[in-house]
Design a protein around this motif. Sequence first.
Motif, PDB file in Angstrom:
ATOM      1  N   LYS A 410       0.838  -1.193   0.000  1.00  0.00           N
ATOM      2  CA  LYS A 410       0.000   0.000   0.000  1.00  0.00           C
ATOM      3  C   LYS A 410       0.872   1.243   0.000  1.00  0.00           C
ATOM      4  N   HIS A 411       0.326   2.288  -0.586  1.00  0.00           N
ATOM      5  CA  HIS A 411       1.027   3.563  -0.746  1.00  0.00           C
ATOM      6  C   HIS A 411       2.152   3.474  -1.766  1.00  0.00           C
ATOM      7  N   GLU A 412       2.177   2.414  -2.565  1.00  0.00           N
ATOM      8  CA  GLU A 412       2.915   2.405  -3.819  1.00  0.00           C
ATOM      9  C   GLU A 412       1.894   2.773  -4.885  1.00  0.00           C
ATOM     10  N   ALA A 413       2.272   3.663  -5.801  1.00  0.00           N
ATOM     11  CA  ALA A 413       1.285   4.224  -6.720  1.00  0.00           C
ATOM     12  C   ALA A 413       0.607   3.149  -7.560  1.00  0.00           C
ATOM     13  N   GLY A 414       1.376   2.164  -8.047  1.00  0.00           N
ATOM     14  CA  GLY A 414       0.789   1.123  -8.876  1.00  0.00           C
ATOM     15  C   GLY A 414      -0.225   0.293  -8.116  1.00  0.00           C
ATOM     16  N   TYR A 415       0.093  -0.061  -6.875  1.00  0.00           N
ATOM     17  CA  TYR A 415      -0.825  -0.866  -6.076  1.00  0.00           C
ATOM     18  C   TYR A 415      -2.050  -0.056  -5.670  1.00  0.00           C
ATOM     19  N   ASP A 416      -1.864   1.218  -5.326  1.00  0.00           N
ATOM     20  CA  ASP A 416      -3.006   2.064  -4.979  1.00  0.00           C
ATOM     21  C   ASP A 416      -3.935   2.258  -6.169  1.00  0.00           C
TER      22      ASP A 416
END
Length: 670
Positions: A410-416
Amino acid sequence: MQCRRRLAPLLRAPPPRILLARLLSASHSPPPPSGGGGDGAAASGVAVKQVTRGNLAEALEELRARVRDAAFVGLDLEMSGVTSAPWRDTFELDRADVRYLKLRDSAQRFAALQLGICPFRWDPAKSAFVAHPAQEEEALEKLNVLHHDAMSASPNTSGEGEDAPLKSTADLLFTERMKIRFSEWRDAIRSNSRVDNNFLGSNKFGTDQFQTVFFKMRPAVMLNGFTSHQLKLIQQVLRKNFKDLMYVCTFGEDDTSEKRVVYTDNSDDSILLMKDVQQDLLTSRKAKVESAIGIRHVIDLLASERKLIVGHSCFLDIAQVYSKFIGPLPSSMKDFSLGINKIFPHIADTRHLMSANDVVQYLMRQKSKSLSSAFSFLCPTAAESSTRSPVKIEVEADETTLSCFASGAKHEAGYDAFMTGSVFAQLCAHLDINFEHLTPKENLARNNKLQKYINHLSPSFNSGTVLDLSTGTERPDTGYKSRYPAAVYDNVVLIWGFQSELRAKDIKDSICKVFGPASVTTIFSIDRTAVLVQFSKQESVNDFLDLKATLERTDSAISVLHPLSTILQGGKTRAANYETYRDICNSSVSKYFFADQAEAVCPASNTELKCENLDAGDAHLDETTNASVHQGEGAKYTSKNRDNSDISCQDILDVLQDGKTLFSKRINQT
């Protein structure tokens, strides 16, 4: 050239550097949140494709095909910061234009570190959405970095540069030591028929500060640990004493500067070296520009395909995209809305969808509206009950690999971006949108059940409004529960610079002693140096500002004992109307405390509202005044003409009991 010929047999090309598009999986999952309905433990997280400058071209072609077939695209940005000071947060008492100014400041001030893109394609055969997370890592952070030492790699023979004055004995000793050191090093190179690795590693010439290396097939010294002043002295020594030693400053991949002294055979070799260095510098700059353009291609792709863009509380994300890839942010919310609507005509905000849908509101009535909380509740893992997750979603890491999603980084742009799209798919199901017959050519944004939610964004979590991007107008959010009475901005006074130990309640009590217990409807702390006070009546704004100005000009017992003296203590308290608050927020200056910001932006003469009813002859509150006796809701007056020496104890007590009455009577007489 002689030296280069001697070095040629000893040099070996470094191994090729290979940049791989890594498919990352989380090694563990965070524990479920305490609120229940959270993420279950899973073996691995969602595979997110990391895209850097090295593989951007390849990834862009892949992304183009994914977006073209997508029903919608999840988008998320990770930024280097959100606000530069606590008072730049958006407050519930902020007017729409003030709120936009704060958000614009954030978008302009901070860099976007990651751009997350996740296309969602409906697969009829699987009755599921297939997601393709990809993210551009640390792509935008350094787009505008300039090499401040661009011309520092100039040959010493040019005679450029001013000599640093040798003001101390230490400078004299340092320059002499450097002259001896470089002379010995150069003589050793000239006397050796072969400059090999043994020479480079010799104790005599290899130290932490004076490390001998090769640079472009030439012997060189890496200068480590010297101060900027010492580096200037070294350049001065080289200019005056060594025509064949050149000071060269270059930059590594992370933009850290590297200083060297390079040995050259002759003047022609010096010129050739400088051409090589300048060419490297130019190539590096072109690579940065190409990187920026490459990321811009991603934005252009999303705009040209006119797909539905989905974000969560995405107003700031969209403002960042506008600021970094389109142009300077407009001065007004309306101009920004209309401008972004032309580029991205279909945007959905999952936070707004959660508030607009009654079923989801009921389901999440005791849960946070954050992205992670919504994802945990609406998108449980495969092992959990699927009653809240009616839409199946699979993650395609490459052409052949599929995996069920689980909690990841979480809080990685791709995962968010993946979480955002997953939440959106479930929300659509709760709106009774059927994806079974959805085709790639069908525009989901045109769906009758979804269309009324498209281009409606929540400007901030506490705005209490919904912004329509197609018109640039805001309307109240019917699902928002305000903590404060409705704001009437003509009734608001900004106060700052009071004593630090003074609380908002103390300020309210002081004002209510003068204007009445129901005179203040709201008092809001901006930070510990400033408050916004909303009066119940508009005329109270000017009355308060006039009374404050009069008390500050008065040097008598009344001004000291007046109820407002609590606020005015210290002599630095200032006040103005709401428009001044807007002007202060509009400034590019950013001080940590609001009082410091206000003083930096507004000179004292510009912040106070002028008391047009008062002239220079009314310097003292007590001249030709009327003592008042407070009786219930009314006041009874007795007139006397007297000077300051005639003030009685009863007068002071009367003023303390009803300070406004004395002031109002005096205003009426002028």
